[in-house]
Design a protein around this motif. Structure first.
Motif, PDB file in Angstrom:
ATOM      1  N   GLN A   1      -9.913   6.023  -3.777  1.00 20.72           N
ATOM      2  CA  GLN A   1      -9.984   7.481  -3.798  1.00 20.72           C
ATOM      3  C   GLN A   1     -10.876   7.916  -2.647  1.00 20.72           C
ATOM      4  O   GLN A   1     -12.051   7.532  -2.589  1.00 20.72           O
ATOM      5  CB  GLN A   1     -10.553   7.975  -5.134  1.00 20.72           C
TER       6      GLN A   1
ATOM      7  N   GLU B   1       0.831  -1.196   0.000  1.00 26.34           N
ATOM      8  CA  GLU B   1       0.000   0.000   0.000  1.00 26.34           C
ATOM      9  C   GLU B   1       0.867   1.249   0.000  1.00 26.34           C
ATOM     10  O   GLU B   1       1.995   1.248   0.509  1.00 26.34           O
ATOM     11  CB  GLU B   1      -0.905   0.059   1.247  1.00 26.34           C
TER      12      GLU B   1
ATOM     13  N   SER C   1      -3.071   3.460  -2.940  1.00 25.85           N
ATOM     14  CA  SER C   1      -2.775   2.465  -3.971  1.00 25.85           C
ATOM     15  C   SER C   1      -2.366   1.163  -3.310  1.00 25.85           C
ATOM     16  O   SER C   1      -1.748   1.171  -2.245  1.00 25.85           O
ATOM     17  CB  SER C   1      -1.638   2.951  -4.872  1.00 25.85           C
ATOM     18  N   CYS C   2      -2.696   0.079  -3.961  1.00 29.15           N
ATOM     19  CA  CYS C   2      -2.288  -1.256  -3.510  1.00 29.15           C
ATOM     20  C   CYS C   2      -1.736  -1.989  -4.716  1.00 29.15           C
ATOM     21  O   CYS C   2      -2.492  -2.362  -5.621  1.00 29.15           O
ATOM     22  CB  CYS C   2      -3.465  -2.008  -2.908  1.00 29.15           C
ATOM     23  N   ALA C   3      -0.437  -2.188  -4.719  1.00 28.55           N
ATOM     24  CA  ALA C   3       0.217  -2.875  -5.823  1.00 28.55           C
ATOM     25  C   ALA C   3       0.416  -4.338  -5.462  1.00 28.55           C
ATOM     26  O   ALA C   3       1.009  -4.656  -4.420  1.00 28.55           O
ATOM     27  CB  ALA C   3       1.551  -2.218  -6.128  1.00 28.55           C
TER      28      ALA C   3
ATOM     29  N   CYS D   1      -4.830  -3.220   2.520  1.00 29.87           N
ATOM     30  CA  CYS D   1      -5.269  -3.855   1.281  1.00 29.87           C
ATOM     31  C   CYS D   1      -5.409  -5.351   1.532  1.00 29.87           C
ATOM     32  O   CYS D   1      -4.569  -5.957   2.220  1.00 29.87           O
ATOM     33  CB  CYS D   1      -4.218  -3.580   0.211  1.00 29.87           C
TER      34      CYS D   1
ATOM     35  N   THR E   1      -2.925  -3.150  -9.843  1.00 27.11           N
ATOM     36  CA  THR E   1      -3.044  -2.178  -8.758  1.00 27.11           C
ATOM     37  C   THR E   1      -4.507  -1.840  -8.490  1.00 27.11           C
ATOM     38  O   THR E   1      -5.296  -1.682  -9.424  1.00 27.11           O
ATOM     39  CB  THR E   1      -2.264  -0.898  -9.092  1.00 27.11           C
TER      40      THR E   1
ATOM     41  N   ARG F   1      -5.547   9.511  -2.212  1.00 30.78           N
ATOM     42  CA  ARG F   1      -5.742   8.305  -3.008  1.00 30.78           C
ATOM     43  C   ARG F   1      -4.744   7.257  -2.550  1.00 30.78           C
ATOM     44  O   ARG F   1      -3.528   7.474  -2.612  1.00 30.78           O
ATOM     45  CB  ARG F   1      -5.563   8.567  -4.504  1.00 30.78           C
TER      46      ARG F   1
ATOM     47  N   ARG G   1      -9.639  -0.239  -9.899  1.00 30.07           N
ATOM     48  CA  ARG G   1      -8.454  -1.058 -10.127  1.00 30.07           C
ATOM     49  C   ARG G   1      -7.989  -0.908 -11.562  1.00 30.07           C
ATOM     50  O   ARG G   1      -8.778  -0.627 -12.454  1.00 30.07           O
ATOM     51  CB  ARG G   1      -8.725  -2.523  -9.795  1.00 30.07           C
TER      52      ARG G   1
ATOM     53  N   TYR H   1      -7.031   0.842  -6.200  1.00 24.01           N
ATOM     54  CA  TYR H   1      -6.988   2.183  -5.630  1.00 24.01           C
ATOM     55  C   TYR H   1      -8.178   2.424  -4.710  1.00 24.01           C
ATOM     56  O   TYR H   1      -9.222   1.776  -4.830  1.00 24.01           O
ATOM     57  CB  TYR H   1      -7.017   3.234  -6.749  1.00 24.01           C
TER      58      TYR H   1
END
Length: 119
Positions: free
Chosen positions: A81, A6, A21-23, A95, A77, A19, A71, A79
């Motif tokens: 928001q 994250e 993110s989760c990769a 995540c 990834t 925002r 996503r 997301y």
């Protein structure tokens, strides 16, 4: 071993936006469900938003209309928001990715990212 990383947390004033993110370390098509959870101090971890196995989305009542989950399959990834943030949104956001029992019943978590909303 699947890794979820994250990013995007931080300190923001009430009414602001962030925002997250989760990769994922592998294709998000590998998972049957993905979502965001949060845990505030002294409270249990709770669902914020998620994609279900059918591709639909669920949101906690407290974030409906303010948060949006999305996503990017090509980037593996997901997301979150977050808009119109409130102090009550302060928490560590995690995540999560999971597979169905048919596919092994695996449950993966990221390390979490801190979101702090000041009043």
């Amino acid at each position: 071993q699947v890794q979820l990383v994250e990013s995007g947390g931080g300190l923001v004033q009430a009414g602001g936006s962030l925002r997250l993110s989760c990769a994922a370390s592998e294709s998000i098509f590998s998972f049957d469900a993905m979502g965001w959870y949060r845990q505030a101090p002294g409270k249990q971890r709770e669902l914020v938003a998620r994609f279900t196995s059918s591709g639909s989305t669920n949101y906690a009542d407290s974030v409906k209309g303010r948060f949006n989950i999305s996503r990017d399959n090509a980037k593996n990834t997901m997301y979150l928001q977050m808009s119109y943030l409130k102090p009550d949104d302060t928490a560590v956001y995690y995540c999560n990715a999971a597979t169905s029992t048919f596919r092994g019943g695996y449950d993966y978590w990221g390390q979490g990212t801190q979101v702090t909303v000041s009043s």
